[in-house]
Design a protein around this motif. Structure first.
Motif, PDB file in Angstrom:
ATOM      1  N   UNK A 128      15.476  46.811  43.211  1.00  0.00           N
ATOM      2  CA  UNK A 128      15.156  45.435  43.602  1.00  0.00           C
ATOM      3  C   UNK A 128      13.712  45.061  43.273  1.00  0.00           C
ATOM      4  N   UNK A 129      12.812  46.034  43.331  1.00  0.00           N
ATOM      5  CA  UNK A 129      11.409  45.743  43.065  1.00  0.00           C
ATOM      6  C   UNK A 129      11.187  45.246  41.646  1.00  0.00           C
ATOM      7  N   UNK A 130      12.084  45.595  40.735  1.00  0.00           N
ATOM      8  CA  UNK A 130      11.993  45.123  39.352  1.00  0.00           C
ATOM      9  C   UNK A 130      13.071  44.076  39.060  1.00  0.00           C
ATOM     10  N   UNK A 131      13.634  43.504  40.121  1.00  0.00           N
ATOM     11  CA  UNK A 131      14.635  42.439  40.021  1.00  0.00           C
ATOM     12  C   UNK A 131      15.889  42.882  39.284  1.00  0.00           C
ATOM     13  N   UNK A 132      16.250  44.136  39.484  1.00  0.00           N
ATOM     14  CA  UNK A 132      17.484  44.665  38.911  1.00  0.00           C
ATOM     15  C   UNK A 132      18.383  45.087  40.061  1.00  0.00           C
ATOM     16  N   UNK A 133      19.391  44.264  40.318  1.00  0.00           N
ATOM     17  CA  UNK A 133      20.255  44.531  41.455  1.00  0.00           C
ATOM     18  C   UNK A 133      21.717  44.565  41.087  1.00  0.00           C
ATOM     19  N   UNK A 134      22.546  44.415  42.095  1.00  0.00           N
ATOM     20  CA  UNK A 134      23.988  44.514  41.877  1.00  0.00           C
ATOM     21  C   UNK A 134      24.515  43.367  41.024  1.00  0.00           C
ATOM     22  N   UNK A 135      23.845  42.212  41.053  1.00  0.00           N
ATOM     23  CA  UNK A 135      24.262  41.099  40.207  1.00  0.00           C
ATOM     24  C   UNK A 135      24.159  41.475  38.730  1.00  0.00           C
ATOM     25  N   UNK A 136      23.064  42.123  38.352  1.00  0.00           N
ATOM     26  CA  UNK A 136      22.907  42.586  36.971  1.00  0.00           C
ATOM     27  C   UNK A 136      23.972  43.618  36.632  1.00  0.00           C
ATOM     28  N   UNK A 137      24.199  44.536  37.539  1.00  0.00           N
ATOM     29  CA  UNK A 137      25.211  45.591  37.360  1.00  0.00           C
ATOM     30  C   UNK A 137      26.576  44.985  37.058  1.00  0.00           C
ATOM     31  N   UNK A 138      26.932  43.940  37.785  1.00  0.00           N
ATOM     32  CA  UNK A 138      28.252  43.334  37.627  1.00  0.00           C
ATOM     33  C   UNK A 138      28.318  42.385  36.422  1.00  0.00           C
ATOM     34  N   UNK A 139      27.319  41.505  36.304  1.00  0.00           N
ATOM     35  CA  UNK A 139      27.376  40.454  35.290  1.00  0.00           C
ATOM     36  C   UNK A 139      27.024  40.933  33.891  1.00  0.00           C
ATOM     37  N   UNK A 140      26.132  41.909  33.794  1.00  0.00           N
ATOM     38  CA  UNK A 140      25.707  42.412  32.493  1.00  0.00           C
ATOM     39  C   UNK A 140      26.229  43.818  32.204  1.00  0.00           C
ATOM     40  N   UNK A 141      27.094  44.300  33.091  1.00  0.00           N
ATOM     41  CA  UNK A 141      27.663  45.622  32.899  1.00  0.00           C
ATOM     42  C   UNK A 141      29.173  45.602  33.056  1.00  0.00           C
ATOM     43  N   UNK A 142      29.622  45.555  34.287  1.00  0.00           N
ATOM     44  CA  UNK A 142      31.047  45.629  34.581  1.00  0.00           C
ATOM     45  C   UNK A 142      31.854  44.539  33.892  1.00  0.00           C
ATOM     46  N   UNK A 143      31.292  43.335  33.817  1.00  0.00           N
ATOM     47  CA  UNK A 143      32.021  42.203  33.243  1.00  0.00           C
ATOM     48  C   UNK A 143      32.351  42.419  31.760  1.00  0.00           C
ATOM     49  N   UNK A 144      31.605  43.252  31.094  1.00  0.00           N
ATOM     50  CA  UNK A 144      31.864  43.513  29.685  1.00  0.00           C
ATOM     51  C   UNK A 144      33.223  44.192  29.465  1.00  0.00           C
ATOM     52  N   UNK A 145      33.679  44.923  30.458  1.00  0.00           N
ATOM     53  CA  UNK A 145      35.016  45.519  30.377  1.00  0.00           C
ATOM     54  C   UNK A 145      36.100  44.465  30.641  1.00  0.00           C
ATOM     55  N   UNK A 146      35.819  43.549  31.512  1.00  0.00           N
ATOM     56  CA  UNK A 146      36.782  42.513  31.870  1.00  0.00           C
ATOM     57  C   UNK A 146      36.976  41.526  30.725  1.00  0.00           C
ATOM     58  N   UNK A 147      35.896  41.247  29.996  1.00  0.00           N
ATOM     59  CA  UNK A 147      35.938  40.273  28.904  1.00  0.00           C
ATOM     60  C   UNK A 147      36.366  40.875  27.562  1.00  0.00           C
ATOM     61  N   UNK A 148      36.549  42.197  27.503  1.00  0.00           N
ATOM     62  CA  UNK A 148      37.004  42.815  26.262  1.00  0.00           C
ATOM     63  C   UNK A 148      35.906  43.176  25.292  1.00  0.00           C
ATOM     64  N   UNK A 149      34.659  43.198  25.768  1.00  0.00           N
ATOM     65  CA  UNK A 149      33.566  43.656  24.909  1.00  0.00           C
ATOM     66  C   UNK A 149      33.597  45.168  24.762  1.00  0.00           C
ATOM     67  N   UNK A 150      33.868  45.869  25.854  1.00  0.00           N
ATOM     68  CA  UNK A 150      33.897  47.322  25.872  1.00  0.00           C
ATOM     69  C   UNK A 150      35.249  47.798  26.414  1.00  0.00           C
TER      70      UNK A 150
END
Length: 239
Positions: A128-150
């Motif tokens: 959190x101190x570097x503004x990297x939280x669960x939102x980043x994990x989901x939107x820039x990580x997990x979502x890539x599997x849902x959208x067919x990128x990975x």
């Protein structure tokens, strides 16, 4: 606006998937459990003085090294995984993008065209101190599997979190997905919220519908849902 595959991308997709029934058969649960336990073992072999200071790229590089050492030395793991590769280029589900680079790819030793369709691992630093939280994990990580990128050809994938602020699956990931769960426009398409699994409290599996369809395929080749194994690692180190 949906991008149309370029001629080269369409050709790559057709060559890659020729004669392959999609999605690939599910990976047996015991294999995924061995892989998850091996990831935990690899993490323990990374020097503690580096865990607390290395950036995401550095942690991924050390994970790649440790997983490849396990593939050389651990009899059970090497039966399932031939190699770990960092930043292996791949295409997305329809060839629109030719240079997708998931953080880690595990080349399995069995199954259809294992080298062409690795088990994909996406990694995110949570601090959190570097503004990297669960939102980043989901939107820039997990979502890539849902959208067919990975991971579009497989029914499973993995997400690793390098956690520096004490966040957990139970206190952060589950509530975050829960706020979207059941809504008409759930961008994560969650069908099952994270369920604890494995030997560690920092492991869980969630399931998600996927928001794409294979091109030029019959209805029975719908990609179906994807099961995402979450492994959250304590990255505070000894400093």
């Amino acid at each position: 606006m949906i991008n149309a595959p370029a001629p080269a991308g369409r050709a790559v997709y057709e060559q890659l998937t020729a004669g392959v029934q999609l999605p690939l058969p599910p990976i047996p649960r015991f294999m995924l459990e061995v892989i998850a336990e091996s990831i935990l073992a690899a993490w323990l072999n990374i020097p503690q003085d580096q865990i607390g200071i290395a950036d995401e790229a550095g942690l991924n590089a050390m994970m790649e090294t440790q997983l490849n050492q396990l593939a050389d030395q651990d009899e059970q793991f090497q039966m399932l995984v031939a190699a770990a590769v960092r930043g292996k280029e791949t295409i997305n589900f329809d060839g629109t993008w030719l240079e997708k680079r998931p953080d880690l790819s595990l080349i399995l030793t069995n199954g259809v065209r294992a080298r062409d369709f690795p088990l994909t691992i996406e990694c995110k630093l949570i601090h959190k101190a570097t503004k990297k939280g669960v939102s980043l994990y989901c939107n820039k990580g997990m979502k890539r599997f849902i959208d067919g990128d990975y991971g579009w050809a497989r029914q499973e994938s993995l997400m690793l979190a390098y956690v520096r602020d004490g966040s957990s699956i139970k206190t952060h990931l589950e509530p975050y997905l829960g706020r979207h769960f059941g809504k008409a426009h759930d961008i994560f398409c969650t069908t099952t919220l994270p369920v604890p699994t494995g030997s560690s409290a920092a492991q869980a599996i969630s399931k998600h519908r996927r928001r794409f369809r294979y091109i030029d395929r019959a209805a029975q080749d719908d990609p179906g849902p994807i099961a995402i194994e979450h492994i959250w690692l304590d990255a505070r180190g000894s400093n």
